[in-house]
Design a protein around this motif. Structure first.
Motif, PDB file in Angstrom:
ATOM      1  N   SER A 153     -10.442  -3.590   5.090  1.00  0.00           N
ATOM      2  CA  SER A 153     -10.974  -2.776   4.001  1.00  0.00           C
ATOM      3  C   SER A 153     -12.160  -3.404   3.283  1.00  0.00           C
ATOM      4  O   SER A 153     -12.770  -2.768   2.434  1.00  0.00           O
ATOM      5  CB  SER A 153      -9.876  -2.499   2.971  1.00  0.00           C
ATOM      6  OG  SER A 153      -9.442  -3.705   2.369  1.00  0.00           O
ATOM      7  N   ILE A 155      -2.436   5.196   7.424  1.00  0.00           N
ATOM      8  CA  ILE A 155      -3.401   4.522   6.556  1.00  0.00           C
ATOM      9  C   ILE A 155      -4.774   5.178   6.656  1.00  0.00           C
ATOM     10  O   ILE A 155      -5.454   5.378   5.652  1.00  0.00           O
ATOM     11  CB  ILE A 155      -3.500   3.022   6.917  1.00  0.00           C
ATOM     12  CG1 ILE A 155      -2.188   2.317   6.594  1.00  0.00           C
ATOM     13  CG2 ILE A 155      -4.648   2.362   6.169  1.00  0.00           C
ATOM     14  CD1 ILE A 155      -2.112   0.906   7.113  1.00  0.00           C
ATOM     15  N   PHE A 192      -5.496  -7.016   5.624  1.00  0.00           N
ATOM     16  CA  PHE A 192      -5.907  -5.855   4.840  1.00  0.00           C
ATOM     17  C   PHE A 192      -7.350  -6.019   4.359  1.00  0.00           C
ATOM     18  O   PHE A 192      -8.145  -5.080   4.425  1.00  0.00           O
ATOM     19  CB  PHE A 192      -4.962  -5.653   3.649  1.00  0.00           C
ATOM     20  CG  PHE A 192      -5.294  -4.444   2.834  1.00  0.00           C
ATOM     21  CD1 PHE A 192      -4.934  -3.183   3.269  1.00  0.00           C
ATOM     22  CD2 PHE A 192      -5.969  -4.567   1.627  1.00  0.00           C
ATOM     23  CE1 PHE A 192      -5.241  -2.054   2.516  1.00  0.00           C
ATOM     24  CE2 PHE A 192      -6.282  -3.447   0.873  1.00  0.00           C
ATOM     25  CZ  PHE A 192      -5.922  -2.191   1.318  1.00  0.00           C
ATOM     26  N   THR A 205       0.855  -1.185   0.000  1.00  0.00           N
ATOM     27  CA  THR A 205       0.000   0.000   0.000  1.00  0.00           C
ATOM     28  C   THR A 205       0.892   1.235   0.000  1.00  0.00           C
ATOM     29  O   THR A 205       1.982   1.223   0.547  1.00  0.00           O
ATOM     30  CB  THR A 205      -0.943   0.046   1.214  1.00  0.00           C
ATOM     31  OG1 THR A 205      -0.156   0.065   2.411  1.00  0.00           O
ATOM     32  CG2 THR A 205      -1.871  -1.141   1.245  1.00  0.00           C
TER      33      THR A 205
END
Length: 87
Positions: free
Chosen positions: A44, A66, A40, A20
């Motif tokens: 997300s 983030i 992740f 990322t």
């Protein structure tokens, strides 16, 4: 898996990981983080959980980067106690 933060893009990413990129909205520095793809996705995805639950070993600074695109140095400078006014 522990997240890995760097200011230069890695040439390879370990299997089971995702790269990322986050750019600090304050200093405009670009950071790259290598994260576990399962974690992740848990954070997300459509049934996302709180970032501190999904990444319990990640530093608060990396999580903030983030979430808000603010690096740890800039976050600390924005919210330092030295700048607080007495009321």
């Amino acid at each position: 898996m522990q997240s890995i933060q760097t200011k230069t893009a890695p040439t390879s990413v370990p299997e089971g990981s995702v790269l990322t990129r986050a750019r600090c909205n304050v200093c405009r520095e670009t950071y790259y983080l290598v994260l576990d793809v399962v974690q992740f996705t848990e954070w997300s995805g459509p049934n996302s959980r709180h970032i501190q639950e999904v990444f319990p070993t990640m530093s608060a600074g990396d999580r903030e980067l983030i979430l808000s695109s603010t690096c740890e140095s800039c976050f600390d400078a924005m919210f330092s106690e030295e700048d607080d006014e007495e009321f």
